[in-house]
Motif scaffolding. Structure first.
Motif, mmCIF file in Angstrom:
data_model
loop_
_atom_site.group_PDB
_atom_site.id
_atom_site.type_symbol
_atom_site.label_atom_id
_atom_site.label_comp_id
_atom_site.label_asym_id
_atom_site.label_seq_id
_atom_site.Cartn_x
_atom_site.Cartn_y
_atom_site.Cartn_z
ATOM 1 N N VAL A 37 70.912 -10.495 46.006
ATOM 2 C CA VAL A 37 69.537 -11.218 46.266
ATOM 3 C C VAL A 37 68.992 -10.940 47.478
ATOM 4 C CG1 VAL A 37 68.844 -13.492 46.251
ATOM 5 C CG2 VAL A 37 70.336 -12.746 44.413
ATOM 6 N N SER A 38 69.767 -10.854 48.687
ATOM 7 C CA SER A 38 69.339 -10.762 49.979
ATOM 8 C C SER A 38 68.433 -9.423 50.162
ATOM 9 C CB SER A 38 70.235 -10.738 50.990
ATOM 10 O OG SER A 38 70.935 -12.088 51.070
ATOM 11 N N VAL A 39 69.293 -8.503 49.433
ATOM 12 C CA VAL A 39 68.308 -7.229 49.661
ATOM 13 C C VAL A 39 67.048 -7.103 48.754
ATOM 14 C CG1 VAL A 39 68.734 -4.466 48.886
ATOM 15 C CG2 VAL A 39 70.477 -5.978 50.178
ATOM 16 N N ILE A 40 67.257 -7.744 47.612
ATOM 17 C CA ILE A 40 66.161 -7.689 46.644
ATOM 18 C C ILE A 40 64.976 -8.567 47.399
ATOM 19 C CG2 ILE A 40 65.237 -8.886 44.398
ATOM 20 C CD1 ILE A 40 67.838 -7.814 43.269
ATOM 21 N N THR A 41 65.267 -9.532 48.104
ATOM 22 C CA THR A 41 64.212 -10.570 48.467
ATOM 23 C C THR A 41 63.595 -9.781 49.503
ATOM 24 O OG1 THR A 41 65.831 -12.519 48.312
ATOM 25 C CG2 THR A 41 63.888 -12.689 49.706
ATOM 26 N N ALA A 42 64.310 -8.722 50.228
ATOM 27 C CA ALA A 42 63.671 -8.115 51.156
ATOM 28 C C ALA A 42 62.641 -6.857 50.544
ATOM 29 C CB ALA A 42 64.550 -7.472 52.546
ATOM 30 N N MET A 43 63.333 -5.994 49.544
ATOM 31 C CA MET A 43 62.902 -5.093 49.065
ATOM 32 C C MET A 43 61.513 -5.316 48.301
ATOM 33 S SD MET A 43 64.777 -2.713 45.917
ATOM 34 C CE MET A 43 64.108 -4.076 44.650
ATOM 35 N N LEU A 44 61.310 -6.220 47.566
ATOM 36 C CA LEU A 44 60.216 -6.607 46.546
ATOM 37 C C LEU A 44 58.945 -6.575 47.267
ATOM 38 C CD1 LEU A 44 59.147 -6.815 43.621
ATOM 39 C CD2 LEU A 44 59.909 -9.283 43.797
ATOM 40 N N PRO A 45 58.841 -7.256 48.264
ATOM 41 C CA PRO A 45 57.459 -7.213 49.175
ATOM 42 C C PRO A 45 57.157 -6.187 49.815
ATOM 43 C CG PRO A 45 58.623 -9.210 49.729
ATOM 44 C CD PRO A 45 59.554 -8.213 48.834
ATOM 45 N N LYS A 46 58.056 -5.152 50.173
ATOM 46 C CA LYS A 46 57.875 -3.743 50.479
ATOM 47 C C LYS A 46 57.402 -2.732 49.507
ATOM 48 C CE LYS A 46 61.042 -4.201 54.380
ATOM 49 N NZ LYS A 46 62.397 -3.531 54.977
ATOM 50 N N MET A 47 57.964 -2.787 48.308
ATOM 51 C CA MET A 47 57.608 -2.329 47.205
ATOM 52 C C MET A 47 56.269 -2.491 46.821
ATOM 53 S SD MET A 47 61.217 -1.640 45.174
ATOM 54 C CE MET A 47 60.523 -1.093 43.618
ATOM 55 N N SER A 48 56.025 -3.594 46.635
ATOM 56 C CA SER A 48 54.607 -4.275 46.053
ATOM 57 C C SER A 48 53.427 -3.764 46.950
ATOM 58 C CB SER A 48 54.478 -5.743 45.890
ATOM 59 O OG SER A 48 55.569 -6.226 44.930
ATOM 60 N N ARG A 49 53.787 -3.802 48.356
ATOM 61 C CA ARG A 49 52.595 -3.382 49.224
ATOM 62 C C ARG A 49 52.529 -2.011 48.945
ATOM 63 N NH1 ARG A 49 54.857 -7.150 52.955
ATOM 64 N NH2 ARG A 49 56.283 -5.787 53.702
ATOM 65 N N ALA A 50 53.712 -1.224 48.895
ATOM 66 C CA ALA A 50 53.557 0.362 48.717
ATOM 67 C C ALA A 50 52.762 0.842 47.320
ATOM 68 C CB ALA A 50 54.874 1.041 48.740
ATOM 69 N N VAL A 51 53.084 0.004 46.269
ATOM 70 C CA VAL A 51 52.287 0.204 45.011
ATOM 71 C C VAL A 51 50.841 -0.132 45.011
ATOM 72 C CG1 VAL A 51 52.259 -0.649 42.793
ATOM 73 C CG2 VAL A 51 54.386 -0.119 43.504
ATOM 74 N N GLY A 52 50.624 -1.240 45.943
ATOM 75 C CA GLY A 52 49.267 -1.689 45.871
ATOM 76 C C GLY A 52 48.303 -0.550 46.628
ATOM 77 N N GLU A 53 48.925 0.121 47.745
ATOM 78 C CA GLU A 53 48.341 0.960 48.502
ATOM 79 C C GLU A 53 48.371 2.745 47.994
ATOM 80 O OE1 GLU A 53 50.004 0.614 52.323
ATOM 81 O OE2 GLU A 53 49.248 -1.525 52.478
ATOM 82 N N GLY A 54 49.114 2.562 46.729
ATOM 83 C CA GLY A 54 49.204 3.983 46.191
ATOM 84 C C GLY A 54 50.481 4.843 46.680
ATOM 85 N N ARG A 55 51.213 4.382 47.621
ATOM 86 C CA ARG A 55 52.257 5.040 48.123
ATOM 87 C C ARG A 55 53.659 5.357 47.317
ATOM 88 N NH1 ARG A 55 53.905 2.510 52.064
ATOM 89 N NH2 ARG A 55 52.749 0.623 51.899
ATOM 90 N N LEU A 56 53.545 5.979 46.269
ATOM 91 C CA LEU A 56 54.850 5.843 45.138
ATOM 92 C C LEU A 56 56.031 6.375 46.102
ATOM 93 C CD1 LEU A 56 53.073 6.904 41.862
ATOM 94 C CD2 LEU A 56 53.500 4.680 42.822
ATOM 95 N N ASP A 57 55.847 7.619 46.706
ATOM 96 C CA ASP A 57 57.039 8.150 47.435
ATOM 97 C C ASP A 57 57.438 7.001 48.340
ATOM 98 O OD1 ASP A 57 56.556 10.667 46.495
ATOM 99 O OD2 ASP A 57 55.484 11.431 48.409
ATOM 100 N N ASP A 58 56.969 6.167 48.769
ATOM 101 C CA ASP A 58 57.581 5.211 49.669
ATOM 102 C C ASP A 58 58.465 4.063 48.457
ATOM 103 O OD1 ASP A 58 56.637 6.285 51.995
ATOM 104 O OD2 ASP A 58 55.118 4.645 52.244
ATOM 105 N N VAL A 59 57.749 3.887 47.450
ATOM 106 C CA VAL A 59 58.381 3.046 46.479
ATOM 107 C C VAL A 59 59.858 3.765 46.125
ATOM 108 C CG1 VAL A 59 58.522 1.861 44.259
ATOM 109 C CG2 VAL A 59 56.392 2.137 45.586
#
Length: 535
Positions: A294-316
């Protein structure tokens, strides 16, 4: 930044103390009433309000209610105050009505969730307990909404620490039951006053938890005024936003209902092999994921969401791969240790008072099977966050529905094939297989969404982790063999020795071997620990 760190520290401390007191609570429960007939009746009655709350509220709280409160705070002229009051008014009114109806319908609910015949000691005892426990529905729901409002105001202390008070109150009730009653685990000797102590003590814990949250609301300036102008409660918007989440909750609850029916039937045939060992083993199985995953997921989801919003699929893909490797670097050895040391873990926790060592060993056997599910379950949860990062709440519902359907089918098959004494272990095996298959399906769909997930690199890393964990598993097996063959079984002291040598030294051995094999995630952990020790 200092405010964020302070909030994080409060949440981490509250979570840890809540976990510890929760374990003490289950230990005292097993000590007071055991895991046979009376324990099964209590656990069946205790599970029902949580199932109802999942269906009515908790499933949509974080995904729908909190964002809507934030939106109201940002856009409403009064800062969302009236909306919050409407929401709290609606929640209170609905859940009070549901609590009253549930108490009246307690026999029907017990019949729905168990395989016990009406009029049997287990059934009648569970009905009495349910009538004492079900009133907590109103308080739990109000507390959940109050906690959500506090979180939107960046007040995390009360929501994180209130469950600790709940656990302390219930622990006191169980201890008092053990001290003042002579019935113990004997369902035929327990009196109505004894059941009232267990049931009302459980409800009192939730009342105390809700009271803390309501007081905390008042301290941040929230004044509750009942508002029944529900046309402005945005129920239609809430329903549209939460329809897929509600669908997922309904499906999972149907699966849970099948689980309680099958495990209750098994407990009828073999006392101590029913709902209670399934529940207690599942709680232990969830602990590593709750602390690490849960700790890792809590930190992961916002980063992935921002990367998706900016079209950075490699970062996802990079973030997902790093999260999987980090979680699995710890989950892999823990899963193998659970498979080997299950009874050694449960005997010191549950082998006391009204619960025999043999009952505790069986809980450990169920935990051993659950060890198979730890890595697939964790990867499955990470994969769902890939879809959430795209704002897709529908695909996880279909994947979850398929996983639940496979789990249900396998539970029925294993229950029919296995003797009653192994039936609950079969339910745990069905869970492990279903989530392994669910992870494969979710991986396939997520990989299509991202044009690849880096499967080869992740698979290679997992293989190296399992190879690094093999010496740990061998050491743990050797320690268990010596304890059972030379010292005649796993008693309390033997179990502690097995845990210290097989578990403690085993994990150190894994860290050493993985460090030598240059697994980056483990090297980071070793480096961090070495740096702290060297200070």
């Amino acid at each position: 930044m200092s405010r964020m760190l302070r909030a994080g520290a409060i949440m981490a401390a509250g979570t840890m103390v809540s976990r510890v007191t929760g374990f003490v609570r289950t230990m005292v429960l097993a000590y007071a009433i055991g895991t046979a007939a009376l324990g099964d009746s209590y656990n069946a009655a205790y599970a029902i309000p949580y199932s109802i709350l999942d269906l009515l509220l908790l499933g949509v709280l974080s995904s729908v209610v909190v964002p809507m409160i934030v939106r109201a705070q940002q856009h409403d002229p009064d800062g969302g105050r009236a909306y919050e009051q409407r929401l709290l008014t609606l929640t209170t009114a609905v859940l009070v009505a549901v609590a009253v109806i549930s108490v009246l319908a307690a026999p029907l609910l017990i019949d729905l969730y168990t395989d016990w015949a009406p009029g049997s000691p287990k059934f009648d005892t569970a009905v009495v307990l349910a009538r004492f426990i079900l009133p907590q529905l109103a308080f739990f729901g109000v507390g959940a909404v109050a906690g959500a409002i506090l979180n939107t105001r960046d007040r995390y202390g009360a929501p994180m620490w209130a469950p600790v008070l709940n656990n302390v109150v219930v622990i006191c009730a169980f201890v008092l039951y053990a001290l003042v009653t002579e019935a113990g685990r004997d369902i035929d000797k327990v009196t109505t006053s004894g059941l009232a102590l267990l049931g009302l003590g459980t409800t009192a814990g939730i009342v105390a938890q809700a009271a803390v949250l309501i007081v905390a609301l008042r301290r941040v300036g929230f004044e509750f005024t009942p508002r029944f102008d529900l046309r402005n409660a945005r129920l239609g918007e809430m329903g549209k936003a939460g329809v897929w989440t509600i669908g997922y909750v309904v499906i999972t609850q149907l699966g849970f209902m099948l689980t309680t029916n099958l495990s209750s039937a098994a407990g009828d045939e073999v006392p101590g092999h029913g709902i209670s060992p399934y529940t207690l083993a599942f709680q232990l199985f969830q602990l590593p994921y709750g602390v690490i995953g849960v700790s890792v997921i809590t930190a992961m989801l916002p980063k992935m969401s921002r990367a998706v919003g900016e079209g950075r699929l490699d970062d996802v893909r990079t973030e997902f791969g790093a999260s999987v490797r980090l979680i699995c670097s710890l989950m892999v050895p823990v899963s193998l240790l659970l498979m080997v040391l299950g009874p050694a873990i449960t005997v010191p926790i549950y082998g006391h008072g009204a619960n025999s060592v043999a009952d505790a060993v069986y809980i450990g056997n169920v935990l051993q099977v659950y060890g198979l599910a730890l890595v697939p379950f964790s990867v499955f949860q990470l994969l769902l966050r890939v879809f959430y990062s795209f704002g897709d709440t529908r695909t996880p519902v279909f994947v979850g529905a398929g996983t639940t359907a496979v789990n249900a089918l396998l539970m029925v098959v294993f229950y029919a094939m296995l003797p009653a004494r192994y039936a609950v272990m079969g339910l745990a095996l069905a869970y492990a297989v279903a989530y392994a298959l669910g992870a494969v399906v979710a991986w396939t769909l997520a990989s299509r969404r991202l044009q690849g997930l880096g499967g080869w690199a992740i698979g290679t890393a997992l293989t190296r982790m399992y190879l690094s964990a093999l010496p740990t598993a061998v050491l743990a097996l050797a320690v268990v063999f010596v304890a059972t063959q030379v010292f005649d079984g796993l008693g309390f002291l033997n179990s502690l020795i097995v845990l210290a040598v097989g578990g403690g030294l085993g994990l150190l051995l894994y860290l050493a071997v993985a460090h030598r094999m240059r697994i980056p995630e483990v090297n980071s952990i070793v480096g961090m620990v070495a740096g702290r020790v060297g200070r």
